[in-house]
Enzyme design. Structure first.
Site: not given
Ligand SMILES: Nc1ncnc2c1ncn2[C@@H]1O[C@H](COP(=O)(O)OP(=O)(O)OP(=O)(O)O)[C@@H](O)[C@H]1O
Ligand SMILES: [Mg+2]
Length: 501
Positions: A209, A211-217, A331
């Site tokens: 769902i 992708k962020g700086r540290f990996g995938e969600v 952050d």
């Molecule tokens: N608990 C959750 N429930 C639903 N969606 C989520 C959840 N956690 C994260 N996400 C989704 O996954 C995405 C990626 O989250 P992640 O925290 O890895 O990166 P980010 O916040 O977009 O960037 P950064 O790495 O700068 O924090 C989020 O923007 C959100 O759309």
């Protein structure tokens, strides 16, 4: 020199080295001649028969107390089959007996080998294996400690009592039950680690769902319910550990902070999979939500008030054994706030947070100057004037970021049929991935802030939101509002506007 004479000289030296009183023994050495073939010792009397060139040689001497080591089975009193029969005894003249050398039961080859052995060699034979055993034990201890350190986190899983696992993981328990158990479990810091591991390992991943700086969600399924799984790459083990650690801060759980369920580090032989499991929120982040939808005044207030409540809880220090330390997020941004089904917020991504240890007035990790997302950095972070020894400085920097998030929400507020398109803060002043320098020029040098449109004054809710934002954006961090103050102002507004939370 023949072997009999060597043996006699050696035994005589042991016998006379002590100079003692007490036990009287027979003595066959020439030195004892003047004493009537007697010696005196505090140690033991000894009779020794050795087989030398097929002939039995009998010797009787005194043994010093200091030579009777190790206690109970002194080396000097040991015999060697087919070679030597030693007998130590502890009453006067007890060594007057004539011993026989016992017949050989060892192999003929080894018997010839042992023909040249003296007490020192015998001592080596006995002590050698003992020493080797000691080394093995030391090696074992070292390996065990190394293993303990390398798997420090995993180790915690083993020390907890897995016999309580069934209480948490009975077959009919759902995610809701688990979350209820979690909020009522005694520790106030989350599920026991062995339960966390079991839960994590029975999740079935469904779809990625984000992708962020540290990996995938990922969205995952556990017993029919949705969970979010943040998977860190092995390189990011520190970030994984830190985020799990912060989420498990005692008494952190709050309706407006992302609900943490489990952390697990699973070694598949080639690499380590690092998982953080949390509540899943189908609307995704506030950034995702605002991009997709405009909001009513009521929803704007709900989102803003719940975010302030979450941040106030994070920042607040609660004293006592069931208390919590003050925590600064560092952050905060719309991508790190999730939108729940009831359209309230849950603050997420605590990996960069710092905790305040008020007793010593210190921060729990060495905070580095500029972490977080450049676009949301407070002026004092951008120009490095922030006082990092003072924990409140970090809270003030969070408030600046909260003000920017409020601006993102308020722009999407639909009042009287007008609303603006979604934009990131400073969208009109800096490029898409701005450098610190670009941000610093705008925020510190030109002292610019996002635009608060005049028409917001026509609507009480937008007027209040505009006023809060300005008071979050002061160049002087200490002059900004606190999260608690914002929460109170918005609570009042929600009552005035008849908002149902
Ligand atoms: N608990 C959750 N429930 C639903 N969606 C989520 C959840 N956690 C994260 N996400 C989704 O996954 C995405 C990626 O989250 P992640 O925290 O890895 O990166 P980010 O916040 O977009 O960037 P950064 O790495 O700068 O924090 C989020 O923007 C959100 O759309
Ligand atoms: Mg994030």
């Amino acid at each position: 020199m023949d072997k009999t004479r060597i043996l006699l000289v050696c035994l005589a030296v042991w016998g006379f080295a002590g100079g003692c009183d007490g036990l009287l023994c027979n003595c066959t050495t020439s030195q004892c001649e003047k004493n009537g073939y007697r010696c005196e010792t505090t140690g033991a009397c000894m009779a020794s028969t050795s087989l030398i060139d097929g002939q039995e040689q009998h010797v009787r001497i005194c043994i010093d107390k200091e030579k009777l080591v190790p206690p109970g089975q002194p080396f000097f009193c040991l015999s060697a089959e087919g070679l030597l029969n030693n007998h130590c005894c502890y009453t006067d003249y007890c060594n007057s007996l004539d011993l026989k050398v016992h017949s050989v039961t060892v192999q003929p080859n080894s018997s010839t080998m042992m023909g040249g052995w003296g007490p020192v060699e015998l001592a080596a034979v006995v002590a050698g294996p003992l020493f080797a055993l000691f080394l093995l034990v030391l090696l074992g201890l070292f390996l065990f400690q190394h293993h303990q350190r390398a798997y420090g986190h995993r180790q915690r899983l083993e020390v907890e009592d897995p016999s309580t696992e069934h209480l948490y993981l009975a077959k009919d328990k759902t995610l809701q039950d688990l979350i209820y158990d979690l909020s009522t479990s005694g520790s106030g810091s989350g599920l026991p680690l062995f339960v966390q591991r079991t839960v994590a390992r029975t999740i079935v991943l469904q779809e990625i769902i984000g992708k962020g700086r540290f990996g995938e969600v990922w969205r995952g399924k556990w017993r029919g319910g949705d969970v979010a799984v943040k998977i860190f790459s092995s390189r990011e083990e520190r970030s994984w550990f830190r985020e799990a650690e912060i989420y498990q801060t005692i008494m952190l759980r709050h309706e407006n902070i992302l609900g943490f369920i489990a952390a697990d580090n699973k070694d598949n032989g080639t690499w380590t999979q690092l998982w953080l499991v949390s509540d899943y929120h189908e609307h995704g982040s506030l950034f995702d939500y605002l991009n997709r939808y405009s909001v009513t005044i009521e929803i704007m207030i709900k989102l803003a008030l719940s975010a302030a409540s979450g941040l106030a809880h994070l920042h607040m220090e609660i004293l006592g054994t069931q208390g919590k330390p003050g925590i600064a997020h560092r952050d905060l941004k719309s991508k790190n706030i999730l939108v729940k089904k009831n359209l309230t917020c849950a603050i997420a991504d605590l990996g960069l947070a710092v905790r305040h240890e008020s007793v010593t007035d210190t921060i729990d990790i060495a905070p580095n100057q500029r972490v977080g997302t450049k676009r949301y950095m407070a002026p004092e972070v951008l120009d490095e004037s922030i006082n990092m020894c003072h924990f409140d400085s970090f809270k003030c920097a969070d408030i600046y970021a909260l003000g920017l998030v409020y601006w993102e929400i308020a722009r999407r507020c639909n009042a009287g049929g007008i609303h603006e398109e979604y934009q990131l803060p400073y969208y009109d002043l800096v490029p898409s991935d701005p450098s610190i320098e670009e941000m610093r020029k705008v925020v510190c040098d030109q002292r610019l802030r996002p635009n608060v449109p005049n028409w917001w004054q026509s609507y009480e809710a937008l007027r209040v939101m505009g006023k809060i934002m300005r008071e979050c954006w002061y160049a002087n961090g200490a002059a900004r509002l606190t999260a608690l103050r914002i929460k109170k102002t918005l609570s009042q507004l929600s009552m005035d506007e008849d908002v149902k939370m």
